[in-house]
Motif scaffolding. Sequence first.
Motif, PDB file in Angstrom:
ATOM      1  N   UNK A   6      -3.374  20.222   1.659  1.00  0.00           N
ATOM      2  CA  UNK A   6      -2.332  20.953   0.965  1.00  0.00           C
ATOM      3  C   UNK A   6      -0.917  20.634   1.413  1.00  0.00           C
ATOM      4  N   UNK A   7      -0.758  19.688   2.332  1.00  0.00           N
ATOM      5  CA  UNK A   7       0.570  19.337   2.833  1.00  0.00           C
ATOM      6  C   UNK A   7       0.903  17.890   2.492  1.00  0.00           C
ATOM      7  N   UNK A   8       2.162  17.626   2.118  1.00  0.00           N
ATOM      8  CA  UNK A   8       2.547  16.252   1.788  1.00  0.00           C
ATOM      9  C   UNK A   8       2.470  15.352   3.012  1.00  0.00           C
ATOM     10  N   UNK A   9       2.004  14.127   2.803  1.00  0.00           N
ATOM     11  CA  UNK A   9       1.931  13.137   3.877  1.00  0.00           C
ATOM     12  C   UNK A   9       3.249  12.373   3.891  1.00  0.00           C
ATOM     13  N   UNK A  10       4.029  12.568   4.942  1.00  0.00           N
ATOM     14  CA  UNK A  10       5.365  11.965   5.024  1.00  0.00           C
ATOM     15  C   UNK A  10       5.444  10.830   6.029  1.00  0.00           C
ATOM     16  N   UNK A  11       4.297  10.427   6.571  1.00  0.00           N
ATOM     17  CA  UNK A  11       4.295   9.348   7.568  1.00  0.00           C
ATOM     18  C   UNK A  11       3.282   8.264   7.211  1.00  0.00           C
ATOM     19  N   UNK A  12       3.318   7.826   5.942  1.00  0.00           N
ATOM     20  CA  UNK A  12       2.477   6.696   5.557  1.00  0.00           C
ATOM     21  C   UNK A  12       2.852   5.478   6.389  1.00  0.00           C
ATOM     22  N   UNK A  13       1.883   4.633   6.653  1.00  0.00           N
ATOM     23  CA  UNK A  13       2.118   3.438   7.451  1.00  0.00           C
ATOM     24  C   UNK A  13       2.156   2.202   6.554  1.00  0.00           C
ATOM     25  N   UNK A  14       2.937   1.196   6.920  1.00  0.00           N
ATOM     26  CA  UNK A  14       3.010  -0.016   6.104  1.00  0.00           C
ATOM     27  C   UNK A  14       1.648  -0.670   5.935  1.00  0.00           C
ATOM     28  N   UNK A  15       1.395  -1.123   4.722  1.00  0.00           N
ATOM     29  CA  UNK A  15       0.161  -1.853   4.405  1.00  0.00           C
ATOM     30  C   UNK A  15       0.537  -3.048   3.541  1.00  0.00           C
ATOM     31  N   UNK A  16       0.271  -4.248   4.042  1.00  0.00           N
ATOM     32  CA  UNK A  16       0.656  -5.478   3.344  1.00  0.00           C
ATOM     33  C   UNK A  16       2.151  -5.481   3.045  1.00  0.00           C
ATOM     34  N   UNK A  17       2.926  -5.058   4.044  1.00  0.00           N
ATOM     35  CA  UNK A  17       4.369  -5.089   3.905  1.00  0.00           C
ATOM     36  C   UNK A  17       4.940  -4.008   3.025  1.00  0.00           C
ATOM     37  N   UNK A  18       4.182  -2.959   2.744  1.00  0.00           N
ATOM     38  CA  UNK A  18       4.655  -1.893   1.866  1.00  0.00           C
ATOM     39  C   UNK A  18       3.966  -0.591   2.241  1.00  0.00           C
ATOM     40  N   UNK A  19       4.405   0.512   1.639  1.00  0.00           N
ATOM     41  CA  UNK A  19       3.783   1.813   1.894  1.00  0.00           C
ATOM     42  C   UNK A  19       2.649   2.107   0.919  1.00  0.00           C
ATOM     43  N   UNK A  20       2.391   1.193   0.036  1.00  0.00           N
ATOM     44  CA  UNK A  20       1.277   1.324  -0.879  1.00  0.00           C
ATOM     45  C   UNK A  20       1.078   0.022  -1.612  1.00  0.00           C
ATOM     46  N   UNK A  21      -0.126  -0.220  -2.049  1.00  0.00           N
ATOM     47  CA  UNK A  21      -0.446  -1.439  -2.791  1.00  0.00           C
ATOM     48  C   UNK A  21      -1.268  -1.041  -3.994  1.00  0.00           C
ATOM     49  N   UNK A  22      -0.806  -1.419  -5.188  1.00  0.00           N
ATOM     50  CA  UNK A  22      -1.460  -0.982  -6.410  1.00  0.00           C
ATOM     51  C   UNK A  22      -1.987  -2.177  -7.198  1.00  0.00           C
ATOM     52  N   UNK A  23      -3.251  -2.095  -7.591  1.00  0.00           N
ATOM     53  CA  UNK A  23      -3.881  -3.087  -8.459  1.00  0.00           C
ATOM     54  C   UNK A  23      -4.334  -2.375  -9.720  1.00  0.00           C
ATOM     55  N   UNK A  24      -4.079  -2.986 -10.871  1.00  0.00           N
ATOM     56  CA  UNK A  24      -4.488  -2.412 -12.157  1.00  0.00           C
ATOM     57  C   UNK A  24      -5.378  -3.400 -12.890  1.00  0.00           C
ATOM     58  N   UNK A  25      -6.500  -2.908 -13.421  1.00  0.00           N
ATOM     59  CA  UNK A  25      -7.444  -3.741 -14.170  1.00  0.00           C
ATOM     60  C   UNK A  25      -7.684  -3.109 -15.531  1.00  0.00           C
ATOM     61  N   UNK A  26      -7.674  -3.938 -16.552  1.00  0.00           N
ATOM     62  CA  UNK A  26      -7.882  -3.446 -17.907  1.00  0.00           C
ATOM     63  C   UNK A  26      -9.379  -3.328 -18.196  1.00  0.00           C
ATOM     64  N   UNK A  27      -9.806  -2.186 -18.679  1.00  0.00           N
ATOM     65  CA  UNK A  27     -11.217  -1.979 -18.990  1.00  0.00           C
ATOM     66  C   UNK A  27     -11.638  -2.920 -20.115  1.00  0.00           C
ATOM     67  N   UNK A  28     -12.822  -3.497 -19.977  1.00  0.00           N
ATOM     68  CA  UNK A  28     -13.334  -4.423 -20.978  1.00  0.00           C
ATOM     69  C   UNK A  28     -13.310  -5.839 -20.484  1.00  0.00           C
TER      70      UNK A  28
END
Length: 308
Positions: free
Chosen positions: A214-236
């Motif tokens: 229930x509390x916001x996470x304000x201390x994310x750690x770098x991952x691959x040079x960033x604070x997040x890494x997003x991959x998107x795949x199209x269904x089908x």
Amino acid sequence: MNNGLKITAFAAALAATFGVAYGVGNGVGPQLTAQVRPAGGHGADHGPAEPVAGPAAGGLQVSEAGYTLDLRTAALGAGTRTVLRFAVVDDATGRRVTAYQREHGKELHLVLASRDLTVYRHLHPVRAADGTWSVPVSLPAAGDYRMFADFTPAVRGASNLTLGTDLAVSGGYRPKELPAVRPTAVTDGYEVALSGGLRAGRESELELTVSRNGRPVTDLQPHLGAYGHLVALRSGDLAYLHVHPNEGGPGPAVSFAATAPSAGTYRLFLDFRHGGTVHTAAFTVEARTTARPEAGRAGSATPDTHGH
């Protein structure tokens, strides 16, 4: 990583394909994306919008721009740990590529996804001197998978590429339905909320907010040079979308700018690091041609994310 799908991430990514202060991701295959440009020129905001050809989607071809993905391990067994081997071949010389530019801290990003998009892995294999890549893999479910290699050859003028090929995992196959669209995902005790949505042919923002107990996470750690890494795949067809981050961090929100190449259903995989461990939240989203498409939601399946 490439520019197939832009998001403010694996990119992903994935990646992907789609700075320490933001998240990342990757792109889609040989289909023209319809980006929209205002009519009238000079950024005029009047008249009907006219679609223009945008970057192609990635991961739909095994060969592109003079390079071929050579899979050496054609099949795996469900639940069995196997070393997956492959190489990238320079079509002009027939030799394996041994020099790469580093993207997001790695020479090559490897993404594995089941056709039903319920199993996902973002891995970083090791390259031998002869150009052969290898990584131990254990996939829990049988069926058809798609393998994506996101890389940039260390050649002057070379562009980032995402090559894809099919991978079979033997065993009893029971395909699952694509998880439903929901605004939140729960993974390893973390809750991730998604706001914003994908628009076909137009850039839009996605913001993912991480909380725990229930509390916001304000201390994310770098991952691959960033604070997040997003991959998107199209269904089908599992087109691999290149996602790009906005500046920000270290939490609780990570935002991305993305352009979907077409209307349809997409699966988003957000990797984030906290407490020294990488966690993955998965969402199903609908990209529409309307001004405000429906925001995505996580499915009930827990993605497999070992190997980071």
